[in-house]
Write a protein that holds these residues in place. Structure first.
Motif: not given
Length: 318
Positions: A289-294, A241-247
């Protein structure tokens, strides 16, 4: 699949080798021409090799006319190792109502012949080894053997993760059908199964969780992962769940294992961030957000990237 519990006779071995060659050749065509599965995804390939030395054969009705006047029903079971039918150990029960006579035998397609059961649910399979008028299997007076086709019997039970499955393929059978107990048998299934497929949507809730976190600018974001698909989801993980934006700094934890999410259900995970200073007004960021499933057979692995816009609360309390 674990090794067979009893050695096969030379006659049974030879018959099984012939059947295995036939099933392999036929299955190559089936896999190459299989249609796409639910939601545009390919079917799950299934290969099951089951056997036992504890089969019980009872007398049953034969055909009303023709050479197949004898009826022999073989019942047995085997435990499939994890990884054969999903990642779970699975119990396989067979009930094979052979019609026998002369040098031929048949497995009429009426009824349910194979049941596969684990903690996620069950799936039933019907074999079609010919009829009284058109037998497709062999018989040598002791052993019924040969190869033919199978198909899944649909089940709409809502709590069954394998509900509304469809599929077909080829089977190879080799069974001692003389009356009594302790009879060796073997049954191989090869084909494809299409399952209802899961789909992921992500919403969120941002909160401080106390004055101390507010002062240290440690923000908690609860990601609510909802399965909007018609099939149940398994092995669900929040990969990032990597953020983008300063600070903005992601503190974690990621990745996180969520587990299983039934169709229509939601599971939540929390990720923490170090965010803008107290004096900053209108602090916000986007979390990728990045999710994985089967699916329920642990096939069709899929990942989803969903951007989530997070507004940082101004006050230290909700």
């Amino acid at each position: 699949m674990r090794a067979p519990t009893a050695a096969a006779s030379p006659a049974r071995s030879a018959a099984r080798r012939v059947a295995a060659v036939a099933i392999a050749l036929l299955a190559g065509v089936a896999v190459a021409t299989a249609p796409a599965g639910a939601a545009g995804r390919v079917p799950d390939p299934v290969t099951v090799n089951a056997s036992g030395a504890d089969g019980v054969v009872t007398s049953s009705a034969g055909c009303p006319a023709g050479p197949l006047t004898g009826g022999r029903t073989l019942s047995g079971s085997d435990t499939l190792d994890a990884g054969v039918f999903s990642s779970l150990p699975t119990q396989m029960a067979v009930n094979l109502p052979f019609r026998v006579g002369g040098a031929q035998s048949a497995l009429p397609p009426e009824g349910i012949h194979v049941t596969l059961t684990n903690a996620r649910g069950s799936m039933t399979v019907r074999l079609d080894g010919g009829t009284c008028d058109a037998p497709e299997l062999l018989y040598n007076g002791t052993v019924a053997s040969g190869a033919a086709t199978w198909q899944v019997v649909p089940d709409s039970t809502s709590t069954n993760a394998y509900r509304n499955a469809s599929g077909s393929g080829f089977f190879s059978v080799n069974a001692d059908v003389t009356l009594g107990g302790g009879k060796p048998w073997g049954l191989d299934l090869l084909g494809n199964i299409s399952l209802l497929q899961p789909q992921i949507a992500v919403t969120h809730r941002a909160y401080w969780g106390g004055l101390g976190n507010y002062l240290s600018r440690t923000l908690s974001v609860e990601y609510r992962i909802r399965n909007t698909g018609s099939g149940d989801a398994f092995n669900v993980k929040l990969l990032d769940a990597l953020p983008t934006g300063s600070g903005i700094t992601r503190l974690g934890p990621v990745p996180q294992t969520v587990g299983s999410i039934r169709s229509g259900a939601t599971a939540s995970v929390v990720v923490r961030y170090r965010v803008c200073g107290i004096a900053v007004v209108g602090c916000r960021f986007t979390a990728g957000t990045q999710t994985s499933l089967t699916d329920a057979l642990d096939g069709n692995p899929q990942t989803a990237a969903v951007p989530v816009a997070v507004q940082v609360p101004i006050a230290p309390v909700p």
